[in-house]
Each structure stands twice: as structure tokens, then as C-alpha cells.
Design an enzyme around this catalytic site. Structure first.
Site, PDB file in Angstrom:
ATOM      1  N   TYR A 102       0.938 -15.312   5.435  1.00  0.00           N
ATOM      2  CA  TYR A 102       0.011 -14.345   6.061  1.00  0.00           C
ATOM      3  C   TYR A 102      -1.155 -15.163   6.596  1.00  0.00           C
ATOM      4  O   TYR A 102      -1.881 -15.787   5.808  1.00  0.00           O
ATOM      5  CB  TYR A 102      -0.503 -13.341   5.031  1.00  0.00           C
ATOM      6  CG  TYR A 102       0.551 -12.374   4.513  1.00  0.00           C
ATOM      7  CD1 TYR A 102       0.706 -11.107   5.074  1.00  0.00           C
ATOM      8  CD2 TYR A 102       1.384 -12.718   3.450  1.00  0.00           C
ATOM      9  CE1 TYR A 102       1.649 -10.211   4.596  1.00  0.00           C
ATOM     10  CE2 TYR A 102       2.345 -11.826   2.965  1.00  0.00           C
ATOM     11  CZ  TYR A 102       2.471 -10.577   3.548  1.00  0.00           C
ATOM     12  OH  TYR A 102       3.412  -9.696   3.075  1.00  0.00           O
ATOM     13  N   TYR A 158       0.294  -7.010  -5.030  1.00  0.00           N
ATOM     14  CA  TYR A 158       1.380  -7.418  -4.135  1.00  0.00           C
ATOM     15  C   TYR A 158       2.748  -7.224  -4.804  1.00  0.00           C
ATOM     16  O   TYR A 158       3.676  -6.719  -4.174  1.00  0.00           O
ATOM     17  CB  TYR A 158       1.191  -8.880  -3.709  1.00  0.00           C
ATOM     18  CG  TYR A 158       2.089  -9.271  -2.556  1.00  0.00           C
ATOM     19  CD1 TYR A 158       1.710  -9.042  -1.235  1.00  0.00           C
ATOM     20  CD2 TYR A 158       3.334  -9.858  -2.786  1.00  0.00           C
ATOM     21  CE1 TYR A 158       2.545  -9.386  -0.179  1.00  0.00           C
ATOM     22  CE2 TYR A 158       4.165 -10.200  -1.741  1.00  0.00           C
ATOM     23  CZ  TYR A 158       3.767  -9.965  -0.431  1.00  0.00           C
ATOM     24  OH  TYR A 158       4.599 -10.301   0.612  1.00  0.00           O
ATOM     25  N   PRO A 193       1.385  -2.299   7.603  1.00  0.00           N
ATOM     26  CA  PRO A 193       2.445  -3.082   6.957  1.00  0.00           C
ATOM     27  C   PRO A 193       1.964  -4.312   6.187  1.00  0.00           C
ATOM     28  O   PRO A 193       2.715  -4.842   5.367  1.00  0.00           O
ATOM     29  CB  PRO A 193       3.359  -3.492   8.113  1.00  0.00           C
ATOM     30  CG  PRO A 193       2.565  -3.300   9.354  1.00  0.00           C
ATOM     31  CD  PRO A 193       1.546  -2.257   9.062  1.00  0.00           C
ATOM     32  N   HIS A 208      11.269 -14.519  -4.100  1.00  0.00           N
ATOM     33  CA  HIS A 208      10.080 -15.307  -3.759  1.00  0.00           C
ATOM     34  C   HIS A 208       9.064 -15.238  -4.891  1.00  0.00           C
ATOM     35  O   HIS A 208       8.582 -14.161  -5.234  1.00  0.00           O
ATOM     36  CB  HIS A 208       9.454 -14.784  -2.463  1.00  0.00           C
ATOM     37  CG  HIS A 208      10.196 -15.211  -1.241  1.00  0.00           C
ATOM     38  ND1 HIS A 208       9.663 -15.207   0.012  1.00  0.00           N
ATOM     39  CD2 HIS A 208      11.454 -15.686  -1.097  1.00  0.00           C
ATOM     40  CE1 HIS A 208      10.555 -15.655   0.886  1.00  0.00           C
ATOM     41  NE2 HIS A 208      11.649 -15.938   0.229  1.00  0.00           N
ATOM     42  N   LYS A 247       4.016  -2.446   1.616  1.00  0.00           N
ATOM     43  CA  LYS A 247       4.051  -1.388   0.598  1.00  0.00           C
ATOM     44  C   LYS A 247       4.863  -0.138   1.002  1.00  0.00           C
ATOM     45  O   LYS A 247       5.257   0.645   0.138  1.00  0.00           O
ATOM     46  CB  LYS A 247       2.625  -0.942   0.256  1.00  0.00           C
ATOM     47  CG  LYS A 247       1.853  -1.973  -0.525  1.00  0.00           C
ATOM     48  CD  LYS A 247       2.376  -2.115  -1.940  1.00  0.00           C
ATOM     49  CE  LYS A 247       2.024  -3.429  -2.572  1.00  0.00           C
ATOM     50  NZ  LYS A 247       3.126  -4.168  -3.131  1.00  0.00           N
TER      51      LYS A 247
END
Ligand code: FAD
Ligand code: DHB
Length: 398
Positions: free
Chosen positions: A201, A384, A293, A73, A297
């Protein structure tokens, strides 16, 4: 009494990966896992890997299926205020992330360990560790109806948040830091095509939602939920209805629903113990730190700890110097605290903490700022995809 160099407690990702990496360095180890092999293989958890974690799995020679089956991704979406904004990870950082289930990693590692003739014992009950502040630690456990004893040079506590290792350290020798969040994540897995090719998200006034996946035909979705809500309160129809409402409308309209094949609720917490070492006991992964979550990580930190400890132990066995094992905790914690900060920040940005409309307006303002600022987006994207590994212990002197 049986003997090994490193006794590893727990066969989750951190324990199995450490075992495999040590094995490749010629360091003898034994893994003791409380649950059955089927139970460990069936636990559905993480799904997103940083490139650094992919690299260490390749180094551990368990990357073949990962490279074939992962989804790469280059970005993910932020949903808020009825719209969707794409964070271009690749464009901002040059790096991508890999979507590959924790269950698959555990399976690949277990198969590799067993194929190499590992001393890997499932259903090992009543594990008790001793002598961790001496040169000769011991582990006692019950297996196959008999009590067994193992002597070793070091113990690796890879037994998760509820494990026995951290609790075996005298309370005054470690300091813990904790934050509990007033909500949980309700997750489902379903064999339906994902609503989007990338993760979403979503900040919504009804609460957070996350759209993830395991393959082009298997979706993983999460909803922020109350901590006291029983699973029975969430039949599939209610889950799908609520998920649709929390996504930007143009995304929600295309959601394909189906029967869930797994459903569970997980509480959210931030937790760190310092130091991550006591005498000859090292703590790794969830045994030493937990992050909410959001931001994916936890598994990546577990892999980073295993990488750091295997390097340090390899250095010790090669040279006899304890310099690198003495720095294990300090080097891990620098990375850990940055991930704790990022996961906390991403959680506060996307979840509903109260009915207070002022707080929601602040979140929307921050999301508006973030998505309009290349500097802010780059900072988010860097965290990220995973921060660079620090200098490995004593790398320069090798
Ligand atoms: P664990 O996986 O907890 O393994 C510990 C093992 O020790 C277990 O097998 C346990 O049975 C065993 N054990 C415990 N006590 C004993 C004992 N006394 N004796 C012997 N064995 C014992 N992380 C990410 O990076 N990305 C994500 O996308 C992500 N999503 C998540 C989603 C959810 C819903 C959850 C709950 C977690 C998620 N995480 C994610 C976090 C990630 O799953 C954990 O950080 C990871 O499992 C930690 O691995 P570990 O090996 O340290 O611990
Ligand atoms: C998944 C879990 C996460 O916590 C996350 O941030 C992204 C994806 C998952 O299970 O797919």
C-alpha cells in the site's frame, strides 16, 4: 404460488454463502440473480480474506480449493517517503490473511450450490418484493419469459449497493450514513509475476498505489485516479509508468509489465444503513454497507453478515424464538462500523485528497509514527486481519 423458507435476492458472495449455509442447516431457500452466471463469475473484485472468512467458507464446505490455491500472507508493506516498511501481521497479531480472488469464491459457491440441486436462478429480471412488514413476504420476478411468484418466511437482500431490496423499505424506517471520496481506483489485472511477494500500500505525492496479486503469475494493481477520467485515458503504458513512479524506487525498478487482461475504474464510498433489518427483510453485504476498498474489508463484512444471519435463522427455525433474528442488525452493525472506521482511516492515511502540502506532511508524520510504534502497528494489524466475531446470537443459551 411457489414457496420457500428464505428468498435470497442476489448471487454475489453474500447471497451464495447464505444459501449454502442455510442449506447445510436444512433450511429451504431460493436465490434470484439478475445477471447471467457468466457475468457474475467474470466480475473481478476483492482479493484478501480474513481468517474468519476462511473459517466460514470451510464451515460452508467450499474451502477445499481455497486451502490448496490461496496465498497465505503474514504481512504487507507500507510505501511512503521513498521507502518501504513491512507490517508483520503474524508477529503482531498471531494471524495471517489469505489472498484468493472473489471470482474464485463465487465460482466455488456456485458449483457447490448447483451440485446440491439448489434453486438458483440467474437472469431473474424485474425482482419486486412485497409484504416485508407482514408474516408472509412475497417476491415477484420474470424468468424464462414468464412472471413467477414466490411466497416465503423471510427475504435476504444480498443484492448489492444498487439492488432493489434496500429501496423497498420505507424511507423513514432506515437511516443512511454516507461519505463520498473525491477519487476512484483504477485497477488492472495482468499475467505478470507480482512485484513483491506481499501486498504494498503506497502513499505517494502523486497519489495512492496498491500492488496485489492473484497468484505467483497473476498481478492485480490499483492506482488512485480522478473520478472523471475515462478508461481510454489510461493505456497500459501510462498505467505502468504511473505505478512505477508511485512505488518506492527500489521496488519500482523491479516491476515487470505486460498486457492487461482487465481494466476498470471504481468509485470509493463509505455507506451504512441502520437498521439492517425491516420486518422480515434482512440486508446483507453491500446492500447494507459499503467501505472504500483500502483495507480489503467489503467481502469480509459480507461473509460475516451471512454467517450471522444463518445462525440467527437456524436458531429461529429450531426454537421458534425471534430473539436472535431481532438482534441481527445490532450485532452486525457493531462489526460494520469498526470496519467503516478502519477503511476510512486507512484511506485518509494513504490517498491524496488535495494539493495541500500540509496535508501530505501530516500523512507522512502519521506513517512515521505508526511504523515506529508497536502499539500503533498492533492496532492497525488487528483491524487488517479482522476483529474477532462477537458472541454469536444466543450462543450461551444453547
Ligand atoms: P455483490 O457482490 O455486489 O453482489 C450483489 C449481487 O446482486 C450481484 O450479483 C448483482 O448482480 C445482484 N443484483 C443486484 N440487483 C439485483 C436485483 N434487482 N435482482 C436480483 N439480483 C440483483 N472486499 C474485500 O473484502 N477485500 C478486497 O480486497 C476488496 N477489494 C475490492 C476491490 C474493488 C475494485 C471493488 C469494487 C470491491 C472490493 N471489495 C473488496 C468489496 C467486495 O467486492 C464487495 O464488498 C462484495 O462483492 C460484496 O458482496 P455482496 O454479495 O454483498 O454484493
Ligand atoms: C485487493 C483489493 C483491496 O481493496 C485490498 O485492500 C487489497 C487487495 C485485491 O483486489 O487484490
Amino acid at each position: 404460488m411457489a414457496r420457500t423458507q428464505v428468498a435470497i435476492i442476489g448471487a454475489g458472495p453474500s447471497g451464495l454463502l447464505l444459501s449454502q449455509l442455510l442449506h447445510l442447516q436444512g433450511i429451504d431457500n431460493v436465490v434470484l440473480e439478475r445477471q447471467s452466471r457468466e457475468h457474475v463469475a467474470g466480475r473481478i473484485r476483492a482479493g484478501v480474506l480474513e481468517q474468519g472468512s476462511v473459517d466460514v467458507l470451510l464451515q460452508a464446505q467450499v474451502g477445499e480449493r481455497l486451502l490448496n490455491e490461496r496465498l497465505v500472507h503474514d504481512g504487507f508493506a507500507l510505501g511512503f517517503a521513498g521507502r518501504s516498511f513491512r507490517v508483520d501481521l503474524k508477529g503482531l497479531t498471531g494471524e495471517a490473511v489469505s489472498v484468493y480472488g472473489q471470482t474464485e469464491i463465487t465460482k466455488d459457491l456456485t458449483e457447490a450450490r448447483i451440485a446440491a440441486g439448489a434453486k438458483l436462478f440467474f437472469d431473474a429480471r424485474d425482482v419486486a418484493i412485497g409484504g416485508i412488514d407482514t408474516a408472509h413476504p412475497t417476491v415477484r420476478y420474470a424468468h424464462g419469459g414468464r412472471t413467477q411468484e414466490l411466497s416465503c418466511d423471510f427475504i435476504a437482500g444480498c443484492d448489492g449497493y444498487h439492488g432493489v431490496c434496500r429501496r423497498s423499505v420505507p424511507a423513514q424506517a432506515m437511516q443512511s450514513f454516507e461519505r463520498i471520496y473525491p477519487f476512484g481506483w483504477l485497477g488492472i489485472m495482468a499475467d505478470v509475476p507480482p512485484v513483491s511477494q506481499e501486498l504494498i500500500y503506497s502513499n505517494h505525492e502523486r497519489g495512492f498505489a496498491l500492488c496485489s496479486m492473484r497468484s505467483a503469475r497473476r498481478s492485480r494493481y490499483y492506482l488512485q485516479c480522478g473520478l472523471d477520467e475515462p478508461l481510454e485515458a489510461w493505456p497500459d503504458a501510462r498505467f505502468w509508468d504511473e505505478l512505477r513512479r508511485r512505488l518506492p524506487p527500489q521496488v519500482g525498478e523491479t516491476l515487470i509489465t505486460g498486457a492487461s487482461i482487465e481494466k476498470s475504474i471504481a468509485p470509493l464510498r463509505s455507506f451504512v444503513v441502520e437498521p439492517m433489518k425491516f420486518g422480515r427483510l434482512f440486508l446483507l453485504g453491500d446492500a447494507a454497507h459499503i467501505v472504500p476498498p483500502t483495507g480489503a474489508k467489503g467481502l469480509n463484512l459480507a461473509a460475516a453478515d451471512a454467517r450471522m444471519l444463518h445462525q440467527a435463522l437456524a436458531h429461529y427455525y429450531r426454537t421458534g424464538s425471534t430473539e436472535s433474528i431481532d438482534r441481527y442488525s445490532e450485532l452486525c452493525l457493531r462489526r460494520v462500523w469498526k470496519a467503516v472506521r478502519f477503511s476510512w482511516w486507512f484511506t485518509t492515511l494513504t490517498h491524496k485528497f488535495s494539493e495541500d502540502p500540509f496535508s501530505h506532511r501530516l500523512q507522512l508524520a502519521e506513517l512515521d509514527y505508526l511504523t515506529g510504534s508497536r502499539a500503533a502497528l498492533t492496532s492497525m494489524a488487528e483491524n487488517y486481519v479482522g476483529l474477532p466475531f462477537g458472541e454469536p446470537p444466543l450462543a450461551r443459551s444453547r
